[in-house]
Design a protein around this motif. Structure first.
Motif: not given
Length: 157
Positions: A107, A137, A135, A114-115, A112, A103
């Motif tokens: 990103l 970013e 979680r 996004e979280i 990106s 992930q």
């Protein structure tokens, strides 16, 4: 079973947690010269109190990680005992960690904001399992990945 209201409260808490940690990050990032200074600056602002499992910072370029005091103690270690390498994450389930790393890689490649969210079982110092939701970013500086800012929410004790 969790009710719909409990799930909504969880989502609000997650948004607040991320917002407070990111705000604290912005406060100290202009003053910090290193990942350690940045992490210690966040600790001095009591950033751990916004999480129930601690936070971590990954300097993507230098490949160093800062683990907050709560991150360390939730795994049964003293603050600083995990060092600046991947020792804290090496205690996580490898297959689950790979999902999270994929992930993050995506990103970074897509730039990106996004979280990402990932569920990981961590092996504590006493070899018991701690289930957490991670979680975070990717934060960019001059259009390049600078730091990955992450939190952990303990799901089961």
């Amino acid at each position: 079973m969790r009710t719909e209201i409990q799930h909504k409260i969880d989502k609000i808490n997650i948004m607040l947690e991320n917002a407070m940690l990111k705000l604290n990050f912005m406060i100290v990032s202009g003053k910090a010269k290193s990942l350690i200074q940045l992490g210690e600056g966040l600790v001095s602002l009591d950033s751990d109190k916004y999480t129930n499992g601690g936070f971590w910072l990954w300097d993507y370029i230098a490949n160093e990680i800062f683990y907050s005091p709560l991150f360390c103690t939730s795994l049964g270690f003293e603050y600083g005992e995990l060092g600046n390498g991947f020792g804290g994450f090496d205690r996580g389930n490898a297959a689950q960690l790979k999902v999270g790393m994929d992930q993050i890689k995506n990103l970074v490649e897509t730039k990106s904001l996004e979280i990402f969210t990932n569920f990981i079982d961590f092996r504590k110092k006493d070899n018991t399992i701690l289930k957490v939701e991670c979680r975070g970013e990717v934060l960019f500086l001059n259009n390049k990945p600078y730091v990955i800012l992450g939190t952990r929410r303990i799901l089961e004790l």
